[in-house]
Design an enzyme around this catalytic site. Structure first.
Site, PDB file in Angstrom:
ATOM      1  N   ALA A   4     -43.570  29.024 -50.451  1.00 14.04           N
ATOM      2  CA  ALA A   4     -43.456  27.428 -50.095  1.00 14.04           C
ATOM      3  C   ALA A   4     -43.109  26.726 -50.840  1.00 14.04           C
ATOM      4  O   ALA A   4     -42.334  27.058 -51.602  1.00 14.04           O
ATOM      5  CB  ALA A   4     -45.270  27.200 -50.398  1.00 14.04           C
ATOM      6  N   LYS A   5     -43.221  25.138 -50.343  1.00 17.96           N
ATOM      7  CA  LYS A   5     -41.892  23.805 -51.300  1.00 17.96           C
ATOM      8  C   LYS A   5     -42.355  23.335 -50.933  1.00 17.96           C
ATOM      9  O   LYS A   5     -42.864  23.029 -49.228  1.00 17.96           O
ATOM     10  CB  LYS A   5     -40.497  24.442 -50.788  1.00 17.96           C
ATOM     11  CG  LYS A   5     -39.543  23.339 -51.544  1.00 17.96           C
ATOM     12  CD  LYS A   5     -38.845  24.521 -52.753  1.00 17.96           C
ATOM     13  CE  LYS A   5     -38.070  24.344 -53.427  1.00 17.96           C
ATOM     14  NZ  LYS A   5     -37.925  25.305 -54.389  1.00 17.96           N
TER      15      LYS A   5
END
Ligand code: GLU
Length: 430
Positions: free
Chosen positions: A105-106
């Site tokens: 994720a980011k």
């Protein structure tokens, strides 16, 4: 031919690596090319001067087959959903490669932290986290620091989430927190330490210019943020000599080795490294072309590209930043016999210790700095060994194929294999 964007480049690299996975189900590529979920929010914040400004924020969950999403939050004026999505995919491969039970994720907010007060940053962070609501959580998606965010930002993330979910242990919702808020000892320097540990193992196993240890080797580091600074210290502790350093304003060079304390003090006082007594100033471009043993790009994406890769004189390149080399640069360095330790391997120390922090938070324990560092070193060494083994197999099976000779291809092949294997074991729903 125009150079594809870093996002397209990431995808092309994945496509390249899947060519070396005979069992790979072709249909999975389209799935892996896109994020599972991408969230865009836009929220107002009251500024110190009484005006109101709107900010865009993103959180992308690329894949969660191996566990909850994991990845940093960055605050940057040029941030885009496309870039965040590509960095989220990179986290999927990084987590799979270093064998932590997380997906990728980011996230981040489009803002320039250099133009904002502490109060404005606090309001931006809190409002962003409240907008994300239950799209983050200790077992769903767990943020961490990234460019222009730090332990203080993570304390605010934790506090905001904790206020929204009272009465339970919310510490594992975010990593990279201050130590007294459940942060792990050793997390702040983990990415930089991991860079040095990975290099140490690579040099021990492959040798570098006749050396089997880092002792006496000359290291050039581009970038003097959290990662560059910690990596410089770690390389020095392992016996290497830091001969050049830089920040966004330019670099400094001294063949005898740079005094890191003096460099830090000079940067704090003047806002930049250049002008440090006993060193010569040089541009970031000239720094990348310095004669040295190890070049460590620890700044931002696409720093080494088709135009300047032929000037690189290092014997080994170690990617401390995410995506600092373009695919053309990879091949140009490969042709000249310069190996590259890729980002998903070299800078995985950060997320590795984030995992240690998460485990400690769940168990309400705290490990000593020595224990964290030992565990990190062991994992970095183990992962370098696994990548080198796969690399040898690939080179043997495809002797004249330059892509098969890249360490990045071996690392990506291992990571993609783990994610796709878990996907098929779990079964495609329904
Ligand atoms: N932002 C770091 C990275 O790009 C760390 C992510 C984390 O610890 O979750 O690897």
């Amino acid at each position: 031919m125009t150079t594809p964007s870093p996002q397209k480049q990431g995808l092309l690299r994945v496509l390249d690596a899947t060519r070396y996975l005979p069992q790979f189900k072709k249909g999975l590529l389209a799935h892996l090319a896109n994020p599972r979920r991408a969230i865009t929010v836009c929220f107002p914040v009251e500024m110190d001067d009484g005006s109101v400004r709107s900010f865009f924020g993103y959180r992308v969950l690329h894949n969660n087959v191996l566990g909850p999403g994991k990845g940093g939050l960055r605050f940057h004026p040029d941030l885009s959903l496309e870039e965040v999505s590509s960095l989220a995919a990179l986290m999927t491969w990084k987590c799979a490669l270093i064998e932590v039970p997380f997906g990728g994720a980011k996230g981040g907010v489009v803002c320039d932290t250099k133009q904002l007060s502490a109060g404005e940053l606090r309001r931006i962070t809190r409002r962003f986290i409240s907008e994300l609501g239950d799209n983050i959580g200790p077992h769903t998606d767990i943020p961490a620091p990234d460019m222009y965010t730090n332990a203080q930002t993570m304390a605010l993330v934790y506090d905001t989430y904790d206020t929204m979910h009272p009465g339970r242990n919310n510490r594992p919702v975010v990593t990279g927190k201050p130590i007294d808020q459940g942060g792990s000892l050793g997390r702040r320097d983990a990415t930089g330490n991991g860079v040095a540990f990975a290099t140490e193992r690579f040099v021990r196993l492959q040798g570098l210019n006749g050396h089997k240890h880092l002792g006496g080797l000359r290291v050039v580091i581009q970038g003097f943020g959290n990662v560059g600074y910690a990596a410089a210290h770690a390389f020095q502790r392992l016996g290497a000599r830091i001969t050049a350093l830089s920040d966004s304003r330019g670099g400094i060079h001294c063949e005898e080795g740079i005094d890191l304390q003096a460099a830090l003090a000079h940067k704090r006082e003047n806002g930049h490294l250049s002008g440090l007594p006993g060193t010569t100033n040089l541009s970031n471009e000239d720094l990348l072309a310095l004669e040295c043993d190890i070049l460590v790009p620890a700044a931002s994406a696409s720093q080494v590209h088709a135009e300047n890769a032929p000037r690189v004189q290092a014997r080994l390149v170690v990617e401390a930043a995410n995506d600092p080399l373009t695919p053309q640069a990879d091949l140009l360095l490969q042709e000249r016999g310069i190996p590259v330790l890729p980002d998903i391997l070299a800078n995985a120390g950060g997320v590795c210790v984030s995992y240690f922090e998460w485990v400690q938070n769940i168990q309400n324990q705290s490990w000593s700095e020595q224990e964290v560092e030992q565990k990190l070193r062991h994992r970095m060494h183990h992962t370098v060994e696994a990548v080198l083994r796969r690399h040898q197999q690939l080179v043997k099976a495809h002797p004249d194929d330059p892509h098969a000779a890249l360490l990045r291809t071996a690392a990506l092949a291992l990571a993609i294999e783990r994610v796709t294997c878990a996907t098929l074991e779990r079964g495609i729903w329904p």
